[in-house]
Write a protein that holds these residues in place. Structure first.
Motif, PDB file in Angstrom:
ATOM      1  N   PRO A  91     -28.338  -6.914 -45.849  1.00  0.00           N
ATOM      2  CA  PRO A  91     -28.451  -6.206 -44.566  1.00  0.00           C
ATOM      3  C   PRO A  91     -29.821  -5.555 -44.405  1.00  0.00           C
ATOM      4  N   ASP A  92     -30.484  -5.861 -43.320  1.00  0.00           N
ATOM      5  CA  ASP A  92     -31.790  -5.282 -43.037  1.00  0.00           C
ATOM      6  C   ASP A  92     -31.697  -3.774 -42.823  1.00  0.00           C
ATOM      7  N   LEU A  93     -30.548  -3.337 -42.345  1.00  0.00           N
ATOM      8  CA  LEU A  93     -30.442  -1.942 -41.956  1.00  0.00           C
ATOM      9  C   LEU A  93     -30.015  -1.020 -43.089  1.00  0.00           C
ATOM     10  N   ALA A  94     -29.670  -1.564 -44.263  1.00  0.00           N
ATOM     11  CA  ALA A  94     -29.276  -0.694 -45.369  1.00  0.00           C
ATOM     12  C   ALA A  94     -30.416   0.254 -45.730  1.00  0.00           C
ATOM     13  N   GLU A  95     -31.632  -0.272 -45.829  1.00  0.00           N
ATOM     14  CA  GLU A  95     -32.786   0.572 -46.123  1.00  0.00           C
ATOM     15  C   GLU A  95     -33.050   1.527 -44.964  1.00  0.00           C
ATOM     16  N   PHE A  96     -32.820   1.043 -43.753  1.00  0.00           N
ATOM     17  CA  PHE A  96     -33.018   1.904 -42.587  1.00  0.00           C
ATOM     18  C   PHE A  96     -32.079   3.110 -42.642  1.00  0.00           C
ATOM     19  N   HIS A  97     -30.827   2.889 -43.057  1.00  0.00           N
ATOM     20  CA  HIS A  97     -29.887   4.006 -43.137  1.00  0.00           C
ATOM     21  C   HIS A  97     -30.350   5.031 -44.170  1.00  0.00           C
TER      22      HIS A  97
END
Length: 177
Positions: A91-97
């Motif tokens: 998931p690209d957004l895991a780091e974003f979270h």
């Protein structure tokens, strides 16, 4: 990239230019961004790893000699293992979270503004993917790949809506305290 090149070679031995052409055709607009040298660098790495072998073929009068690559037994095993592997894109957004949590906890940035910036970027990518889908014929492999990208971006956008709700509530609670 390596596994895709190996899979293309599983069909038949090929030279680099032909492989690149087949990849671009298979990927449609997604293949257009492929660097011309990327296939050749990948083939060199695969050869060093013992997954492919290369032979020089006699060129025709109008074409020079070419390196033709073929899978080794180890390359065939790797293709079979890759095709049998079940995985899902990271998931690209895991780091974003994590960025949201850190920014909010350290008060370095407003998490809601970070969500808004991320949303703008995902909307831009979605627009690009949808635009690339338009000229593709229904049912083509390229259209299917682009549809997958668009659906994933739409899911990520919905997740950002949930993030915005939570972080807006967190901000309101911290302001009221």
């Amino acid at each position: 990239m390596q596994d895709v090149v190996l899979a293309m070679l599983a069909k038949e031995p090929s030279h680099g230019y032909h492989l690149r052409t087949r990849l671009r055709q298979a990927l449609g607009p997604l293949g257009e961004s492929m660097n011309a040298g990327q296939v050749y660098v990948t083939l060199t790495r695969l050869e060093r790893a013992g997954l492919v072998v290369c032979e020089w073929t006699d060129g025709l009068q109008e074409r020079p000699d070419r390196k033709v690559y073929a899978l080794t037994p180890a390359g065939q095993q790797r293709v079979a293992a890759w095709l049998a592997e079940v995985n899902w894109p990271k998931p690209d957004l895991a780091e974003f979270h994590l960025k949201l949590a850190a920014a909010g906890a350290a008060r370095l940035a407003d998490p809601v503004q970070l969500v808004a910036a991320q949303r703008r970027e995902l909307l831009r990518r979605l627009h690009d993917a949808q635009g690339a889908m338009l000229p593709e014929p229904d049912g083509s492999v390229a259209a299917l790949l682009l549809e997958g990208i668009a659906l994933r971006l739409q899911a990520d956008l919905r997740w950002l809506e949930a993030c915005e709700r939570v972080w807006s509530r967190v901000e309101n609670e911290s302001e009221g305290a």
